[in-house]
Design a protein around this motif. Structure first.
Motif, mmCIF file in Angstrom:
data_model
loop_
_atom_site.group_PDB
_atom_site.id
_atom_site.type_symbol
_atom_site.label_atom_id
_atom_site.label_comp_id
_atom_site.label_asym_id
_atom_site.label_seq_id
_atom_site.Cartn_x
_atom_site.Cartn_y
_atom_site.Cartn_z
ATOM 1 N N ALA A 73 33.466 42.226 46.818
ATOM 2 C CA ALA A 73 32.545 42.876 46.213
ATOM 3 C C ALA A 73 32.939 43.582 44.740
ATOM 4 C CB ALA A 73 31.461 43.862 46.935
ATOM 5 N N PRO A 74 32.140 43.365 43.739
ATOM 6 C CA PRO A 74 32.580 44.326 42.632
ATOM 7 C C PRO A 74 32.891 45.814 42.756
ATOM 8 C CG PRO A 74 30.763 42.788 41.979
ATOM 9 C CD PRO A 74 30.978 42.761 43.311
ATOM 10 N N ALA A 76 33.655 46.628 36.097
ATOM 11 C CA ALA A 76 33.433 46.207 37.549
ATOM 12 C C ALA A 76 34.319 45.159 37.713
ATOM 13 C CB ALA A 76 31.983 45.960 37.756
ATOM 14 N N VAL A 77 35.172 45.199 38.762
ATOM 15 C CA VAL A 77 36.014 44.161 38.988
ATOM 16 C C VAL A 77 35.526 43.351 40.153
ATOM 17 C CG1 VAL A 77 38.691 43.753 39.345
ATOM 18 C CG2 VAL A 77 38.167 45.725 38.233
ATOM 19 N N LYS A 111 41.381 35.083 41.396
ATOM 20 C CA LYS A 111 41.025 35.033 39.989
ATOM 21 C C LYS A 111 40.287 36.641 39.909
ATOM 22 C CE LYS A 111 41.773 32.941 36.270
ATOM 23 N NZ LYS A 111 43.111 32.582 35.547
ATOM 24 N N ARG A 112 40.595 37.398 38.871
ATOM 25 C CA ARG A 112 39.889 38.408 38.737
ATOM 26 C C ARG A 112 39.255 38.580 37.624
ATOM 27 N NH1 ARG A 112 43.563 43.638 39.283
ATOM 28 N NH2 ARG A 112 44.517 42.553 37.613
ATOM 29 N N THR A 113 38.000 39.066 37.320
ATOM 30 C CA THR A 113 37.006 39.086 36.274
ATOM 31 C C THR A 113 36.609 40.605 36.066
ATOM 32 O OG1 THR A 113 35.040 38.356 37.313
ATOM 33 C CG2 THR A 113 36.285 36.736 36.226
ATOM 34 N N VAL A 131 44.867 42.150 31.091
ATOM 35 C CA VAL A 131 43.353 42.047 31.090
ATOM 36 C C VAL A 131 43.097 41.859 29.573
ATOM 37 C CG1 VAL A 131 41.382 43.230 31.548
ATOM 38 C CG2 VAL A 131 43.187 43.396 32.847
ATOM 39 N N ASP A 132 42.358 40.699 29.187
ATOM 40 C CA ASP A 132 42.102 40.477 27.778
ATOM 41 C C ASP A 132 40.584 41.458 27.365
ATOM 42 O OD1 ASP A 132 41.600 39.541 25.223
ATOM 43 O OD2 ASP A 132 41.850 37.800 25.596
#
Length: 173
Positions: A29-30, A46-47, A57-59, A74-75
């Motif tokens: 969960a984020p 929120a990751v 893969k993280r967003t 992190v871009d």
């Protein structure tokens, strides 16, 4: 023996068919990042973690805008977008070989003796002809800045400039 059995019962109860999906959902969960925030609104990001072919893969998202990771960082400069084939190839190459083609060009160019020679005797000298101090004057400025610190045989100085190491070699003498 009794303690081990009690622990096993508690662990088994925690892994019941209804508890397992909930625990998995909680893992993916984020969650809000404690450090990173949106560059525009300063809201916490929120990751989210997604699994693709055995890799995670993280967003990072805030206010409907999603950011991603590129080459290990992190871009936050631009929102996440579809990668170009070149970017995808560079990322794959970096994972397989350790560095992308852009990194190899940036890092290895001045390691080539021919390029170093041209830079130090051509391009670098053109700075002096344009009115900038030459390497000798720059070296005197550096020695003046460090003062007596360079007199010690065990002194450590780091040359953080990009280039061939022209100043570092002079400092090592």
């Amino acid at each position: 023996m009794w303690i081990l059995t009690a622990v096993s019962i508690v662990q088994a109860a925690a892994l019941t068919p209804t508890a397992t999906p909930k625990r998995l959902l909680q893992l993916f969960a984020p969650r809000e990042d404690a450090v990173l925030c949106s560059p525009t609104t300063k809201a916490p990001l929120a990751v989210s973690v997604r699994l693709y072919n055995g890799g995670a893969k993280r967003t990072f998202a805030a206010d409907g805008v999603e950011y991603g990771e590129r080459l290990g960082f992190v871009d936050l400069v631009e929102p996440k977008r579809a990668r170009t084939p070149r970017e995808a190839a560079d990322e794959l190459r970096a994972q397989l070989l350790g560095r992308s083609s852009a990194e190899r060009v940036q890092e290895d160019t001045f390691r080539n003796p021919f390029v170093s020679f041209l830079y130090e005797r051509g391009w670098r000298d053109s700075f002096k002809r344009s009115g900038f101090p030459g390497i000798d004057e720059e070296f005197e400025e550096v020695c003046g800045f460090f003062g007596n610190a360079l007199d010690d045989a065990d002194a450590t100085v780091v040359d953080l400039s990009c280039g061939t190491g022209l100043m570092a070699r002079r400092l090592a003498r």
